[in-house]
Design a protein around this motif. Structure first.
Motif, short mmCIF file in Angstrom:
data_model
loop_
_atom_site.label_atom_id
_atom_site.label_comp_id
_atom_site.label_asym_id
_atom_site.label_seq_id
_atom_site.Cartn_x
_atom_site.Cartn_y
_atom_site.Cartn_z
N GLY A 194 0.81 -1.21 0.00
CA GLY A 194 0.00 0.00 0.00
C GLY A 194 0.84 1.26 0.00
N PHE A 195 0.28 2.35 -0.52
CA PHE A 195 0.92 3.66 -0.35
C PHE A 195 -0.10 4.61 0.26
N THR A 196 0.37 5.48 1.13
CA THR A 196 -0.51 6.36 1.89
C THR A 196 0.18 7.69 2.15
N LEU A 197 -0.59 8.76 2.25
CA LEU A 197 -0.05 10.06 2.62
C LEU A 197 0.12 10.19 4.13
N GLY A 198 -0.34 9.18 4.86
CA GLY A 198 -0.16 9.16 6.29
C GLY A 198 1.03 8.30 6.70
N THR A 199 1.09 7.99 7.99
CA THR A 199 2.16 7.13 8.49
C THR A 199 1.93 5.71 8.00
N PRO A 200 2.91 5.11 7.35
CA PRO A 200 2.69 3.78 6.78
C PRO A 200 2.71 2.68 7.83
N GLY A 201 1.88 1.66 7.63
CA GLY A 201 1.97 0.44 8.41
C GLY A 201 2.93 -0.51 7.74
N PRO A 202 3.12 -1.70 8.29
CA PRO A 202 3.96 -2.71 7.63
C PRO A 202 3.45 -3.01 6.23
N SER A 203 4.36 -3.22 5.30
CA SER A 203 4.05 -3.48 3.88
C SER A 203 3.43 -2.27 3.20
N GLN A 204 3.77 -1.07 3.68
CA GLN A 204 3.28 0.16 3.07
C GLN A 204 4.42 1.17 2.92
N GLY A 236 7.61 14.88 6.96
CA GLY A 236 8.22 15.45 5.77
C GLY A 236 9.11 14.51 4.99
N LEU A 237 9.10 13.22 5.32
CA LEU A 237 9.92 12.23 4.62
C LEU A 237 9.04 11.17 3.97
N LEU A 238 9.42 10.73 2.77
CA LEU A 238 8.83 9.56 2.15
C LEU A 238 9.57 8.34 2.70
N VAL A 239 8.83 7.39 3.28
CA VAL A 239 9.48 6.25 3.93
C VAL A 239 8.88 4.94 3.45
N ASP A 240 9.67 3.90 3.55
CA ASP A 240 9.34 2.56 3.08
C ASP A 240 9.32 1.59 4.26
N GLN A 244 7.98 -4.79 10.60
CA GLN A 244 7.14 -4.49 11.76
C GLN A 244 7.76 -3.37 12.60
N LYS A 245 9.08 -3.28 12.58
CA LYS A 245 9.77 -2.32 13.45
C LYS A 245 10.55 -1.26 12.69
N ASN A 246 10.95 -1.55 11.45
CA ASN A 246 11.88 -0.66 10.75
C ASN A 246 11.23 0.07 9.59
N ALA A 247 11.82 1.19 9.20
CA ALA A 247 11.42 1.95 8.01
C ALA A 247 12.67 2.52 7.36
N GLN A 248 12.62 2.65 6.05
CA GLN A 248 13.74 3.19 5.30
C GLN A 248 13.36 4.56 4.73
N GLU A 249 14.14 5.58 5.03
CA GLU A 249 13.91 6.88 4.41
C GLU A 249 14.25 6.79 2.92
N LEU A 250 13.33 7.30 2.08
CA LEU A 250 13.54 7.29 0.63
C LEU A 250 13.88 8.67 0.10
N ALA A 251 13.16 9.67 0.54
CA ALA A 251 13.35 11.03 0.01
C ALA A 251 12.62 12.00 0.93
#
Length: 471
Positions: A247-257, A263-267, A275-282
């Protein structure tokens, strides 16, 4: 070298940007090609003469009759499924493909590696997302191109001399309808709103054709968290074992989103221990322009790129390098503290809704050919943002009436003219209504052909009128 088409009688339905290349490719593969076309104008005759010189048979002015002996039809995407030609084909057991289906089946025909497809569809945002995706893939050092409904022929991409590592493919609902065996590496449906219902017959049929893009996906089906209909299409799709819903969302992403945090796009999809981690993309500011719907486009493009194994750094670099096409939320100028923005490409209510949501205080220039649309929901959602409205075009009364019902306090200027010079007057009236800090936004929610050749000419007229203000 003989192919499965050698000696096969193939009827190509429709000339134009897809029919002519299809006829040439099939002829080159040894097929006996007949082209049928509804029109018999000067352009069609010129195209027919070019094909006849190669040995292709062309029948102009008769697109409804099935040529005797036809074993396969390859159709232009815009031809309706209800056309008598296709009824006759169904009765005769003749399969019907689109040019996308033909391109899919011709991948790797000459022994080259068949480049995987990352495919995008949706009611709005397809072209921008595919161009963003191609920019990201190029930033990753991959040989790629933005192709399909974007204006670059898929047939040319799969049969030309240049080899690709991966293709960024824009697909319309028409093209998907005629592409039964397409199986993308990964695909995205950006959004769903009523469109082209005269062609599809119903919203359900339109959605079903959009959903074909997910069939057989190998790695990821990317959907819009804010648009449940896109997730429903993922659930209904028959995909390969292990393919994931992303999924993609303009809000805070859950797992698999993928989503937005401070102000950051995150994966949170293509990372270890999502479940615990996120990667900053841009950063959001890396998206041009950083309007909400365009950030959503960027997240969808990033999701497809990440599904293909692209690094976070390449996502950032590709988004920074991307320049949007003209007439898509394009900032023209600031005059006396007022921003003037050209979104002439917003030719339906869904696109205009996204455009209006990008600004806080708006003088809205709208109108044209409504194509059967209604505007009550659009006006209701935007009413609090409207400083004023200037209406132009043949069906402006429909918007005026919706404004009277749902935003009666908003001042409205109704320009009773449909000549091209009306745009200059519209911009002048918008300037009169605007205050410093406002945005004068051309987001017509209508087609342009009542006053202009196309939305490009309409946007150019707006930009010229704005330049005259600042002169």
């Amino acid at each position: 070298m003989p192919s499965e088409f050698t000696g096969k009688h193939v009827t190509v339905a429709g000339l134009g940007v897809s029919g002519v290349p299809a006829a040439k490719v099939l002829h080159g593969l040894g097929a006996r090609v007949t082209v049928v076309n509804d029109g018999d104008d000067e352009r069609a005759r010129t195209q027919a003469a070019e094909l006849e010189a190669l040995g292709v048979t062309v029948r102009l002015g008769d697109g409804d009759t099935l040529p005797e002996g036809t074993e396969l039809i390859v159709t232009a995407p815009g031809w309706k499924p209800t056309k008598p030609l296709f009824t006759a084909a169904g009765q005769a057991g003749v399969p019907v493909w689109g040019d996308v289906e033909l391109a899919w089946r011709l991948r790797g025909l000459d022994g080259r590696k068949a480049a995987p497809w990352l495919a995008v569809t949706g009611t709005n945002g397809k072209t921008t997302t595919v161009q963003m995706l191609a920019s990201i893939l190029k930033a990753a050092g991959l040989r790629t191109a933005a192709v399909g409904n974007i204006g670059v022929s898929l047939l040319d991409a799969v049969t030309g001399e240049e080899e690709y590592d991966v293709l960024a493919v824009e697909l319309s609902s028409y093209q998907l309808h005629w592409a039964p065996s397409l199986r993308a590496h990964s695909a995205a449906v950006l959004n769903l709103a009523p469109d082209h219902l005269d062609w599809h017959g119903s919203m359900e049929a339109y959605a079903a054709d959009k959903g074909r893009i997910y069939e057989g996906n190998r790695v990821a089906c990317v959907y819009n968290v804010a648009d449940k209909a896109t997730e429903d299409l993922v659930r209904a799709a028959d995909v390969e074992e292990g393919c994931r819903a992303i999924g993609f969302t303009l809000g805070t992403p859950g797992p698999s989103q993928l989503g937005v945090v401070e102000g950051l796009l995150v994966d949170r999809a293509f990372v270890e221990d999502r479940q615990k981690n996120a990667q900053e993309l841009a950063e959001v500011s890396d998206v041009n322009p950083p309007a909400p719907h365009n950030i959503a486009n960027a997240l969808a493009a990033a999701g497809l790129a990440r599904a293909f194994g692209v690094s976070a750094a390449a996502v950032r670099d590709g988004l920074r390098a991307f320049t949007p096409d003209a007439h898509r939320i394009a900032h023209v100028a600031d005059v006396d503290g007022v921003a003037y923005v050209d979104d002439s490409k917003a030719t339906n209510t869904h696109a205009t809704e996204a455009s209006l949501a990008a600004y806080e205080s708006i003088v809205w220039i709208a109108g044209g050919l409504a194509k059967g649309a209604t505007f009550d929901e659009l006006v209701t959602g935007a009413a609090k943002r409207l400083r004023g409205a200037v209406l132009i075009g043949a069906d402006r009364a429909l918007i005026r009436e919706a404004l009277a019902r749902h935003a009666p306090e908003v001042p409205v200027v109704d320009l009773d003219r449909t000549d091209t010079g009306a745009m200059l007057q519209a911009v002048q009236e918008a300037r009169r209504l605007a205050r410093p800090g406002d945005t004068v936004l051309l987001a017509p929610a209508c087609a342009s052909m009542d006053m202009f050749t196309n939305y490009n000419q309409r946007g150019d007229a707006f930009a010229q009128a704005v330049r005259e203000l600042g002169a």
